[in-house]
Write an enzyme that holds these catalytic residues in place. Structure first.
Site, mmCIF file in Angstrom:
data_model
loop_
_atom_site.group_PDB
_atom_site.id
_atom_site.type_symbol
_atom_site.label_atom_id
_atom_site.label_comp_id
_atom_site.label_asym_id
_atom_site.label_seq_id
_atom_site.Cartn_x
_atom_site.Cartn_y
_atom_site.Cartn_z
ATOM 1 N N GLU A 282 20.935 -28.915 5.876
ATOM 2 C CA GLU A 282 21.419 -28.240 4.670
ATOM 3 C C GLU A 282 21.628 -26.746 4.923
ATOM 4 O O GLU A 282 22.549 -26.131 4.375
ATOM 5 C CB GLU A 282 20.441 -28.443 3.515
ATOM 6 N N TRP A 285 24.925 -26.457 6.289
ATOM 7 C CA TRP A 285 25.998 -26.556 5.301
ATOM 8 C C TRP A 285 26.315 -25.167 4.744
ATOM 9 O O TRP A 285 27.471 -24.825 4.495
ATOM 10 C CB TRP A 285 25.600 -27.507 4.165
ATOM 11 N N TRP A 313 46.082 -30.290 -13.449
ATOM 12 C CA TRP A 313 44.854 -29.965 -14.174
ATOM 13 C C TRP A 313 45.160 -29.810 -15.663
ATOM 14 O O TRP A 313 46.272 -29.445 -16.050
ATOM 15 C CB TRP A 313 44.240 -28.666 -13.653
ATOM 16 N N ASN A 348 20.667 -29.058 -6.715
ATOM 17 C CA ASN A 348 21.906 -29.335 -5.996
ATOM 18 C C ASN A 348 22.514 -30.690 -6.345
ATOM 19 O O ASN A 348 23.737 -30.816 -6.492
ATOM 20 C CB ASN A 348 21.668 -29.261 -4.485
ATOM 21 N N TRP A 366 38.901 -26.825 -10.764
ATOM 22 C CA TRP A 366 37.676 -26.420 -10.075
ATOM 23 C C TRP A 366 37.458 -24.907 -10.165
ATOM 24 O O TRP A 366 36.317 -24.430 -10.133
ATOM 25 C CB TRP A 366 37.730 -26.846 -8.607
ATOM 26 N N TRP A 389 32.713 -26.236 -4.839
ATOM 27 C CA TRP A 389 33.660 -26.675 -5.864
ATOM 28 C C TRP A 389 34.872 -27.357 -5.256
ATOM 29 O O TRP A 389 35.383 -28.350 -5.787
ATOM 30 C CB TRP A 389 34.062 -25.503 -6.753
#
Length: 489
Positions: A282, A285, A313, A348, A366, A389
């Site tokens: 993580e 990441w 959208w 998370n 987003w 996002w």
């Protein structure tokens, strides 16, 4: 004896004394060191720090100043354009060098270029360090010399490198000038909210380098061993919650890396076991997000997959506001948004659920979600926020496919099976039995009445039907694919 000229150490998102190469080097040289922080939100627009980040920044700067004073120094705070503030300090102090850490955000990189150019014109040398991350994004490439766009390949390449250098200790003493230049107090920056809405943040967090180190130690003692199994359970404190400390640079990734290594080796773990652990994965990441932003700076405003510029959208002000306020009628979503509003943080797993709901159930861009998180998160890191996002929307590299639509009821049942998380943040549902806690809109009316819940009054009706919204989202995605295929033909 040769007199060493003063050095300006320009603090940015590195609000600490330990493992701080610019400060360490300046202190080692033996001449006067002037630590400086310049508050210039206009130069970071449109992504200048949001409300929650400003609250944290106030307390982090206060803690940094206290640490510097304990080392015989102090933090000089200025506000306004960075180039002018640094030039003024060069003139006032006679400094001939500026030391700082490099950043990955596009506006910050542009600012660095302006500082280097302006200081060079004045005969002042600027030295930037690239060690705020585990890896230098310019040094990790594919075999063809291109940036990685798949996390697993990036991670494997990083693991093949040697371990990051050991963290530097904090200087015992930071020598100061005979006469200090003037500076502002933190209060003069007016970072704290008025009216004061930060009670939940104060109850949840303690910013600063000392608090960061204590949180890491507590996590290694109490949470590291079970991280892989507990990190997806929002009702438990199964994650490290180091993200805001990492964002503000109160602790560094390599400090975390070496603390994990020391703990794991003390437990008899071999190198491959701890280096490939879920927690360090993580951490990478986070590295990957910064790496992508470094190589693809346009990602803060535009999708990394260009065809997504055409995605249909929806404009839905009412739906967006219901999502922001935790009033969607889906308890796991509402609990997450209320946790965010109160604490400036969200688990998370729940971040993924609420993001999926916005971009797929409501089909709102987003970017709207990224902007809301940016203003309300204490760990609002531009790289992590952007890539998170884009991952949820399906428009980033190595992203979740758009057709993977999280079912908010099933997600709640899987990761909050007894409803403890929902009951904490949606107390109006506290008496609803576990089998109905994530779907009160399907519960028998008499059961809801007994639990003291009247839908539409005590708790909202769902703003959308998930089944219908899923079909509409998939249809929109299929239209995008069809348009891409026609364009390719």
């Amino acid at each position: 004896m040769r007199r060493v000229k003063p050095v300006l150490v320009w603090f940015r998102l590195d609000l600490r004394l330990s493992d701080h190469a610019p400060l360490w080097e300046a202190a080692r040289e033996g001449g006067p060191v002037i630590p400086v922080y310049v508050w210039s939100p206009e130069e970071e627009a449109p992504w200048s720090p949001g409300g929650a980040s400003r609250w944290w920044l106030h307390h982090s700067l206060t803690a940094l100043d206290a640490s510097l004073r304990a080392a015989g120094s102090r933090l000089i705070i200025r506000r306004g354009r960075v180039v002018k503030a640094l030039a003024d300090l060069v003139r006032e102090t006679g400094a001939v060098t500026v030391y700082a850490h490099r950043r990955v955000e596009p506006a910050a990189r542009q600012l660095e270029e302006e500082v280097v150019r302006a200081m060079s014109e004045r005969g002042v040398k600027v030295r930037l360090w690239a060690d705020s991350n585990l890896v230098d994004p310019d040094r990790v490439k594919t075999q063809s010399g291109e940036p990685f766009q798949v996390f697993t390949a990036f991670w494997r390449r990083c693991l093949a490198l040697s371990d990051p250098p050991r963290p530097l200790p904090a200087p015992d003493r930071v020598p100061g000038p005979a006469v200090w230049p003037r500076g502002l107090s933190c209060e003069r920056l007016e970072l704290l909210p008025k009216p004061d809405w930060a009670a939940g943040l104060r109850a949840t967090w303690r910013p600063g380098e000392t608090a960061a180190g204590e949180r890491l130690k507590r996590f290694l003692k109490d949470g590291w061993r079970e991280y892989a199994t507990r990190r997806d359970q929002p009702a438990e404190e199964g994650t490290s919650r180091l993200s805001p400390h990492l964002h503000f640079g109160e602790i560094t990734p390599r400090q975390v890396w070496h603390a994990v290594r020391e703990w794991a080796e003390g437990q008899g773990w071999n190198a491959s076991r701890w280096r490939e652990s879920a927690f360090l994965r993580e951490l990478f990441w986070r590295e990957f997000a910064g790496y992508l932003l470094w190589h693809f700076p346009h990602a803060v405003e535009r999708p990394l997959r260009p065809e997504w510029e055409r995605f249909p959208w929806r404009e839905d002000a009412a739906g967006l506001r219901a999502w922001q306020r935790g009033r969607t009628g889906y308890p796991i979503v509402d609990a997450g948004m209320r946790e965010l509003w109160h604490t400036g943080w969200m688990h998370n797993r729940v971040r993924m659920i609420v993001a999926s709901f916005l971009v797929k159930d409501l089909r709102i861009s987003w970017l709207e979600g990224a902007r809301w998180f940016w203003d309300t998160l204490v760990d609002a890191d531009l790289a992590s926020n952007t890539m998170g996002w884009q991952w949820s929307a399906g428009c980033g590299v190595d992203a979740a496919p758009y057709f993977r639509v999280f079912h908010p009821v099933l997600q709640g049942q899987k990761f909050d099976p007894d409803g403890a998380y929902v009951r904490r943040w949606c107390p109006e549902l506290a008496r609803v039995p576990p089998e109905w806690i994530h779907r009160p809109f399907e519960a028998p009316p008499l059961l809801l009445e007994a639990a003291g819940v009247r839908l539409g009054r005590d708790y909202p009706e769902p703003v959308v039907s998930h089944a219908a919204a899923r079909q509409a989202a998939l249809a929109a995605w299929q239209s995008l694919r069809a348009g891409r295929s026609q364009g390719a033909a």
